[in-house]
Write an enzyme that holds these catalytic residues in place. Structure first.
Site, PDB file in Angstrom:
ATOM      1  N   ASP A 180       0.846  -1.193   0.000  1.00 62.83           N
ATOM      2  CA  ASP A 180       0.000   0.000   0.000  1.00 62.83           C
ATOM      3  C   ASP A 180       0.888   1.252   0.000  1.00 62.83           C
ATOM      4  OD1 ASP A 180      -2.238   1.934   1.036  1.00 62.83           O
ATOM      5  OD2 ASP A 180      -3.305   0.037   0.813  1.00 62.83           O
ATOM      6  N   ASP A 230      -6.046   5.086  -5.241  1.00 59.96           N
ATOM      7  CA  ASP A 230      -6.685   5.884  -4.193  1.00 59.96           C
ATOM      8  C   ASP A 230      -7.243   7.207  -4.722  1.00 59.96           C
ATOM      9  OD1 ASP A 230      -7.439   6.267  -1.541  1.00 59.96           O
ATOM     10  OD2 ASP A 230      -5.493   5.671  -0.743  1.00 59.96           O
ATOM     11  N   TRP A 252     -13.643   5.460  -2.298  1.00 61.40           N
ATOM     12  CA  TRP A 252     -14.431   5.510  -1.052  1.00 61.40           C
ATOM     13  C   TRP A 252     -15.933   5.697  -1.292  1.00 61.40           C
ATOM     14  CZ3 TRP A 252     -10.981  10.244  -0.493  1.00 61.40           C
ATOM     15  CH2 TRP A 252      -9.632   9.860  -0.360  1.00 61.40           C
ATOM     16  N   ARG A 296     -13.732   0.360  -3.757  1.00 59.07           N
ATOM     17  CA  ARG A 296     -13.973   0.607  -2.335  1.00 59.07           C
ATOM     18  C   ARG A 296     -15.223   1.451  -2.178  1.00 59.07           C
ATOM     19  NH1 ARG A 296      -9.861   1.389   1.361  1.00 59.07           N
ATOM     20  NH2 ARG A 296     -11.157   2.947   2.385  1.00 59.07           N
ATOM     21  N   ASP A 354     -12.148   4.177   5.468  1.00 58.83           N
ATOM     22  CA  ASP A 354     -11.185   3.181   5.935  1.00 58.83           C
ATOM     23  C   ASP A 354     -11.711   2.430   7.154  1.00 58.83           C
ATOM     24  OD1 ASP A 354      -9.763   4.538   4.050  1.00 58.83           O
ATOM     25  OD2 ASP A 354      -8.005   4.869   5.306  1.00 58.83           O
TER      26      ASP A 354
HETATM   27  C1  GLA Z   1      -6.594   5.836   2.022  1.00 59.53           C
HETATM   28  C2  GLA Z   1      -7.154   4.445   1.703  1.00 59.53           C
HETATM   29  C3  GLA Z   1      -6.536   3.423   2.621  1.00 59.53           C
HETATM   30  C4  GLA Z   1      -5.013   3.447   2.497  1.00 59.53           C
HETATM   31  C5  GLA Z   1      -4.496   4.845   2.746  1.00 59.53           C
HETATM   32  C6  GLA Z   1      -3.028   4.981   2.420  1.00 59.53           C
HETATM   33  O1  GLA Z   1      -6.989   6.287   3.270  1.00 59.53           O
HETATM   34  O2  GLA Z   1      -8.552   4.455   1.830  1.00 59.53           O
HETATM   35  O3  GLA Z   1      -7.029   2.130   2.350  1.00 59.53           O
HETATM   36  O4  GLA Z   1      -4.658   3.009   1.212  1.00 59.53           O
HETATM   37  O5  GLA Z   1      -5.179   5.803   1.959  1.00 59.53           O
HETATM   38  O6  GLA Z   1      -2.572   6.275   2.650  1.00 59.53           O
END
Ligand code: GLA
Length: 372
Positions: free
Chosen positions: A49, A127, A162, A180, A184
């Site tokens: 990540d 992202d 998101w 997604r 988070d």
């Molecule tokens: C966002 C994503 C997370 C992760 C972070 C990394 O918040 O939603 O899943 O990848 O970035 O900075």
């Protein structure tokens, strides 16, 4: 994009390690995934990540791996991962920077897709931080989707916007294989329950080729690590795993796989629960009452999941056979956690003995076969 038939399974660095990552961690985690039986259970993507790159691109505008964290370079790491029969995932962002302020791919989509392809990357998490305000999200994701399609390599495109800016309405057009749907995850029940609740109305958008990603699992974190805020108990981890399986989310482990406790390992390698997640038909689940989900499986079986979201014991939630369209029939049921089998007939005066006394936040999952 790879025209996915079932949700991907793997491991991602973020939940436990944040940006504190390096090649030794990745190699030893790949080793642990093989040695622990996780690979045999189906987990195959090893995903790095945020936080893997230098803070600046090189003189040719290319992304470069952090030389201290990854001194052997990404291609060598990919070779190692592939040599273990696993697949290699990486991370970038549709904005000018990643969420942790490393270079993002905006304006460099084609170059970055080529770079990832040259490193033999199999999966790209993409992202949504630092997106230029004037550029719609869908355009950013279409740009990278197109760049990956022209990269010369089959790379799973894991979008991570998101769920914002009406993601469900345009995400399939970008070529994303997974997307997604929300914020988070944190390693506590409140976060898991919220993600679950937010995903209920989205299930109609979840399908083969473009799966909803409810975020990485926290099973096995036990309150440790980057998002390990509080932890979940054993019942709550089972519920998380069962919900992710039932709702066809990717199963991407987020704990430290080198030090996973026996109970969590057993849960994450439960082949019967995984088989629901990986059912070849990938039909959408439906709710038959407030507490119970059902799903028609490829071979004609029915999966049932009862979840107690309340803080009190739940006493025998009722299932009417008519709600499943099987009035007057008999079911052979297997409890996928205990392996226990029993037969249940429509009209028996105690309709669901199996669901009696469900502890707070606990679940029970069954595979049911119609036997008469
Ligand atoms: C966002 C994503 C997370 C992760 C972070 C990394 O918040 O939603 O899943 O990848 O970035 O900075």
């Amino acid at each position: 994009m790879i025209n996915l038939k079932t949700p991907p399974m793997g491991w991602n660095t973020w939940n436990t390690f944040g940006v504190d990552i390096n090649e030794e961690l990745i190699r030893s985690s790949a080793d642990a995934i093989c040695a622990s039986g996780l690979k045999d259970a189906g987990y195959e993507y090893i995903i790095i990540d945020d936080g893997w790159s230098e803070k600046k691109r090189d003189a040719n505008g290319r992304l470069q791996a952090d030389k201290n964290k990854f001194p052997s370079g990404m291609k060598a790491l990919a070779d190692y991962i592939h040599s273990k029969g696993l697949k290699f995932g990486m991370y970038s962002c549709c904005g000018t920077m990643t969420c942790e302020s490393y270079p993002g791919s905006f304006g460099f989509e084609q170059e970055d897709a080529e770079t990832f392809a040259s490193w033999d990357v199999d999966y790209l998490k993409y992202d949504h931080c630092f997106k230029p305000v004037s550029v719609p999200s869908e355009l950013c994701y279409r740009r990278m989707g197109l760049a990956l399609a022209n990269s010369g390599r089959d790379i799973l495109f894991a979008a991570c916007s998101w769920g914002v800016n009406k993601t469900p309405e345009w995400i399939a057009s970008t070529g994303a294989d997974t997307w997604r749907s929300g914020n988070d995850i944190r390693d506590n029940w409140q976060s898991v329950a919220q993600i679950y609740k937010d995903n209920i109305p989205l299930q109609k958008y979840n399908m083969q080729g473009c799966f909803i990603d409810m975020d990485m699992l926290t099973v096995g974190m036990n309150g440790k690590g980057f998002v390990g805020l509080g932890g979940c108990n054993e019942e709550e981890y089972f519920s998380q795993f069962a919900l992710w399986a039932m709702l066809s989310s990717p199963l991407i482990i987020g704990c430290d796989v080198r030090n996973v406790d026996e109970t969590s390992l057993k849960l994450m390698t439960n082949k019967d629960v995984i088989a629901i997640n990986q059912d070849p038909a990938c039909r959408q689940p439906f709710k038959i009452n407030e507490n119970i989900w059902a799903r028609h499986l490829d071979n004609g079986d029915i999966a049932l999941l009862a979840i107690n979201e309340t803080d009190n014991e739940l006493w025998a939630p009722f299932i009417a056979f008519a709600d499943l369209g099987i009035e007057g029939k008999k079911l052979e049921m297997t409890d996928l956690r205990t392996g226990e089998n029993f037969t249940l007939e429509d009209g028996s005066c105690d309709p669901m003995p199996c669901f009696r006394g469900l502890a707070p936040h606990a679940s029970k999952m069954f595979r049911c076969r119609i036997i008469g």
